[in-house]
Motif scaffolding. Structure first.
Motif, PDB file in Angstrom:
ATOM      1  N   UNK A 368       0.861  -1.201   0.000  1.00  0.00           N
ATOM      2  CA  UNK A 368       0.000   0.000   0.000  1.00  0.00           C
ATOM      3  C   UNK A 368       0.894   1.247   0.000  1.00  0.00           C
ATOM      4  N   UNK A 369       1.971   1.189   0.789  1.00  0.00           N
ATOM      5  CA  UNK A 369       2.895   2.324   0.874  1.00  0.00           C
ATOM      6  C   UNK A 369       3.567   2.597  -0.481  1.00  0.00           C
ATOM      7  N   UNK A 370       4.120   1.556  -1.098  1.00  0.00           N
ATOM      8  CA  UNK A 370       4.825   1.715  -2.375  1.00  0.00           C
ATOM      9  C   UNK A 370       3.906   2.321  -3.433  1.00  0.00           C
ATOM     10  N   UNK A 371       2.673   1.817  -3.481  1.00  0.00           N
ATOM     11  CA  UNK A 371       1.712   2.319  -4.475  1.00  0.00           C
ATOM     12  C   UNK A 371       1.391   3.795  -4.234  1.00  0.00           C
ATOM     13  N   UNK A 372       1.169   4.128  -2.978  1.00  0.00           N
ATOM     14  CA  UNK A 372       0.813   5.508  -2.625  1.00  0.00           C
ATOM     15  C   UNK A 372       1.963   6.459  -2.930  1.00  0.00           C
ATOM     16  N   UNK A 373       3.173   6.027  -2.579  1.00  0.00           N
ATOM     17  CA  UNK A 373       4.356   6.851  -2.817  1.00  0.00           C
ATOM     18  C   UNK A 373       4.544   7.077  -4.320  1.00  0.00           C
ATOM     19  N   UNK A 374       4.443   5.986  -5.070  1.00  0.00           N
ATOM     20  CA  UNK A 374       4.642   6.092  -6.516  1.00  0.00           C
ATOM     21  C   UNK A 374       3.610   7.034  -7.134  1.00  0.00           C
ATOM     22  N   UNK A 375       2.366   6.899  -6.676  1.00  0.00           N
ATOM     23  CA  UNK A 375       1.304   7.751  -7.217  1.00  0.00           C
ATOM     24  C   UNK A 375       1.604   9.227  -6.941  1.00  0.00           C
ATOM     25  N   UNK A 376       1.913   9.553  -5.694  1.00  0.00           N
ATOM     26  CA  UNK A 376       2.100  10.962  -5.345  1.00  0.00           C
ATOM     27  C   UNK A 376       3.416  11.540  -5.872  1.00  0.00           C
ATOM     28  N   UNK A 377       4.399  10.682  -6.152  1.00  0.00           N
ATOM     29  CA  UNK A 377       5.620  11.170  -6.806  1.00  0.00           C
ATOM     30  C   UNK A 377       5.258  11.682  -8.207  1.00  0.00           C
ATOM     31  N   UNK A 378       4.317  10.989  -8.855  1.00  0.00           N
ATOM     32  CA  UNK A 378       3.906  11.387 -10.206  1.00  0.00           C
ATOM     33  C   UNK A 378       2.994  12.608 -10.182  1.00  0.00           C
ATOM     34  N   UNK A 379       2.023  12.603  -9.264  1.00  0.00           N
ATOM     35  CA  UNK A 379       1.069  13.726  -9.180  1.00  0.00           C
ATOM     36  C   UNK A 379       1.011  14.267  -7.754  1.00  0.00           C
ATOM     37  N   UNK A 380       2.063  14.983  -7.334  1.00  0.00           N
ATOM     38  CA  UNK A 380       2.038  15.507  -5.960  1.00  0.00           C
ATOM     39  C   UNK A 380       1.018  16.639  -5.819  1.00  0.00           C
ATOM     40  N   UNK A 381       0.283  16.685  -4.698  1.00  0.00           N
ATOM     41  CA  UNK A 381      -0.691  17.769  -4.495  1.00  0.00           C
ATOM     42  C   UNK A 381       0.023  19.134  -4.427  1.00  0.00           C
ATOM     43  N   UNK A 382      -0.680  20.165  -4.858  1.00  0.00           N
ATOM     44  CA  UNK A 382      -0.119  21.522  -4.859  1.00  0.00           C
ATOM     45  C   UNK A 382       0.342  21.922  -3.466  1.00  0.00           C
ATOM     46  N   UNK A 383       1.453  22.643  -3.427  1.00  0.00           N
ATOM     47  CA  UNK A 383       1.924  23.191  -2.158  1.00  0.00           C
ATOM     48  C   UNK A 383       2.760  22.231  -1.346  1.00  0.00           C
ATOM     49  N   UNK A 420      16.169   7.235  -5.024  1.00  0.00           N
ATOM     50  CA  UNK A 420      14.983   7.578  -4.237  1.00  0.00           C
ATOM     51  C   UNK A 420      13.939   8.289  -5.111  1.00  0.00           C
ATOM     52  N   UNK A 421      14.425   9.243  -5.921  1.00  0.00           N
ATOM     53  CA  UNK A 421      13.495  10.034  -6.743  1.00  0.00           C
ATOM     54  C   UNK A 421      12.803   9.178  -7.795  1.00  0.00           C
ATOM     55  N   UNK A 422      13.420   8.054  -8.152  1.00  0.00           N
ATOM     56  CA  UNK A 422      12.857   7.211  -9.217  1.00  0.00           C
ATOM     57  C   UNK A 422      12.355   5.868  -8.706  1.00  0.00           C
ATOM     58  N   UNK A 423      12.372   5.733  -7.370  1.00  0.00           N
ATOM     59  CA  UNK A 423      11.892   4.479  -6.792  1.00  0.00           C
ATOM     60  C   UNK A 423      12.666   3.261  -7.295  1.00  0.00           C
ATOM     61  N   UNK A 424      13.977   3.406  -7.448  1.00  0.00           N
ATOM     62  CA  UNK A 424      14.783   2.290  -7.964  1.00  0.00           C
ATOM     63  C   UNK A 424      15.276   1.443  -6.801  1.00  0.00           C
ATOM     64  N   UNK A 425      15.196   0.119  -6.970  1.00  0.00           N
ATOM     65  CA  UNK A 425      15.684  -0.782  -5.932  1.00  0.00           C
ATOM     66  C   UNK A 425      17.112  -1.252  -6.199  1.00  0.00           C
ATOM     67  N   UNK A 426      17.572  -1.102  -7.455  1.00  0.00           N
ATOM     68  CA  UNK A 426      18.930  -1.532  -7.773  1.00  0.00           C
ATOM     69  C   UNK A 426      19.634  -0.427  -8.558  1.00  0.00           C
ATOM     70  N   UNK A 427      20.912  -0.662  -8.874  1.00  0.00           N
ATOM     71  CA  UNK A 427      21.688   0.343  -9.608  1.00  0.00           C
ATOM     72  C   UNK A 427      21.548   0.174 -11.124  1.00  0.00           C
ATOM     73  N   UNK A 428      20.731  -0.786 -11.536  1.00  0.00           N
ATOM     74  CA  UNK A 428      20.625  -1.073 -12.969  1.00  0.00           C
ATOM     75  C   UNK A 428      19.655  -0.096 -13.634  1.00  0.00           C
TER      76      UNK A 428
END
Ligand SMILES: [Zn+2]
Length: 440
Positions: A368-383, A420-428
């Motif tokens: 649930x956390x990963x999905x929520x984070x990914x969603x808001x990284x793409x469309x963060x609320x104003x402010x 972190x900014x791209x939600x990458x788990x590895x260096x690839x």
């Protein structure tokens, strides 16, 4: 004379059935919550009761007619601060029981009888509204004064609680415990993430009405409301998770209901309400703004549900693979994106076992956390901090021969920040992949 005695006997016989069976107190439970405390007396039969309050010191006195008073009223569990002690006192007649609830301060009582529902029998429920509840831990919602963009606020709602156990699994697990455990794990993950903060509709085992839950989210200005539940069915076979959103029909009804409550307009409109002096146009404007906000929150809820499903299906079977529209009491906010996650069927023996496994609950919270984070990284609320970071971030399309460390060097930013900014788990990284390059 003889005739008179006959008449008296006759009256006694008519009156007798009402008082025939002595009621028994089977136990006492106390559920403290931040704003009120619920005291529950478990009884053999429906109670007949009267009550009154006394001050100096504050007490609630309950008279139960025709009730035995041999059950111990001491409570082992945490009683909270409001109720100091529950004890017997001398009843009006020998057949009755008088119970005194000693209070540490004034409280408004509401008493009602409840008929048996599993796992409880007859009950007398005493809700004590605290006149002076302890102040909640200070949470700074508006951080604009600190010149920092605000956090994205996620309201987490652990389903059921207190007197309401939710569904009960075949080996006796209570849904309310499982939902709270997942909610707490999710809370920790969110609070660990820079730019996100969690608030909880309940933090322990106590009852909150379904309508109150979205209100808490609104009071805390939440960007998202996530309700966590476990499903149940009368047969053991159904299994798997599902994600629910507010149905359009219910949303329209809610919108209509809200429009009727004029006092809510200013609350929903925020600052806009102050500049409208004409009350007749306010209603129209409120409807328009609410309609827009509802469209936005429903679209968000739907998109986010799809993200949650794509994560959940990696760790658990899905009962439904698309978001389900429902008319549910906790999904009644047309203004706040809201989803309800059923993490599995507690009525399925295997899934009940999984839900009792801490590692599995951790994985559910993580998805649930990963999905929520990914969603808001793409469309963060104003402010929000994430919105301003996104505005200043650059993007880079990966070329042949480029690695993360090379990009980190070129843009003068740490590899960990790019990951972190791209939600990458590895260096690839792949050729052609578009990466967000954070500014710091
Ligand atoms: Zn539930």
């Amino acid at each position: 004379m003889v005739r008179n005695i006959g008449l008296i006997l006759c009256i006694l016989l008519v009156a007798y059935p009402l008082h025939a069976a002595q009621n028994d107190i089977d136990g006492l439970r106390i559920w403290p919550s931040p704003a009120s405390t619920r005291v529950v007396l478990d009884l053999d039969a429906a109670p007949e009761f009267t009550y009154f309050t006394l001050s100096n010191p504050h007490r609630l006195v309950i008279d139960l007619s025709n009730t035995r008073r041999d059950t111990d009223l001491s409570v082992a569990q945490d009683m909270g601060e409001l109720v100091k002690r529950v004890r017997y006192s001398t009843p009006k007649t020998n057949k009755d029981a008088r119970i005194v609830v000693e209070l540490s301060r004034k409280a408004d009582p509401t008493l009602f009888a409840m008929t048996p529902t599993a796992p409880y029998g007859h009950r007398l429920v005493i809700d004590l509204l605290d006149s002076n509840p302890p102040a909640p831990a200070p949470i700074v919602i508006d951080q604009s004064s600190n010149n920092r963009d605000r956090d994205i606020i996620i309201a987490i709602d652990a389903g059921h609680g207190g007197e309401d156990p939710g569904s009960i699994g075949p080996s006796g697990s209570y849904e309310k415990h499982i939902t709270l455990s997942i909610a707490k794990k999710l809370e920790a993950m969110i609070n660990n993430e820079r730019g996100m903060r969690a608030i909880m509709t309940r933090t322990a085992d106590y009852y909150i009405s379904p309508n109150r839950r979205p209100e808490i989210a609104r009071e805390k200005k939440a960007d998202l409301f996530i309700s966590v539940h476990a499903d149940a069915f009368t047969q053991p076979e159904p299994r798997g998770g599902s994600v629910w959103v507010l149905s359009m029909r219910r949303a329209d009804t809610e919108l209509g209901r809200w429009m009727e409550k004029t006092e809510r307009h200013s609350e929903l409109l925020g600052g806009a309400a102050e500049v409208i002096s004409d009350k007749s146009s306010e209603l129209y404007l409120a409807e328009t703004i609410l309609g827009l906000s509802m469209d936005h929150s429903m679209a968000t809820s739907f998109d986010l549900s799809n993200e949650v499903i794509s994560e959940l299906k990696q760790i658990t079977r899905m009962h439904k693979r698309t978001p389900q529209a429902a008319s549910l009491a906790v999904l009644t906010s047309p203004d706040i994106p809201s989803i309800l996650v059923e993490v599995g069927f507690i009525s399925n023996p295997e899934e009940e076992k999984n839900l009792n496994w801490s590692k599995h609950r951790e994985r559910l919270a993580q998805s649930i956390f990963t999905a929520t984070k990914r969603y808001f990284k793409q469309v963060p609320p104003d402010g929000t901090l994430w919105a301003s970071e996104r505005a200043t971030n650059r993007t880079h399309k990966v070329q042949s021969g480029e690695s993360l460390s090379l990009l980190a060097q070129r843009y003068n930013v740490a590899v960990s920040r790019i990951k972190e900014a791209n939600n990458l788990n590895s260096d690839v990284v792949r050729i052609g992949q578009v990466l967000t390059i954070p500014s710091t």
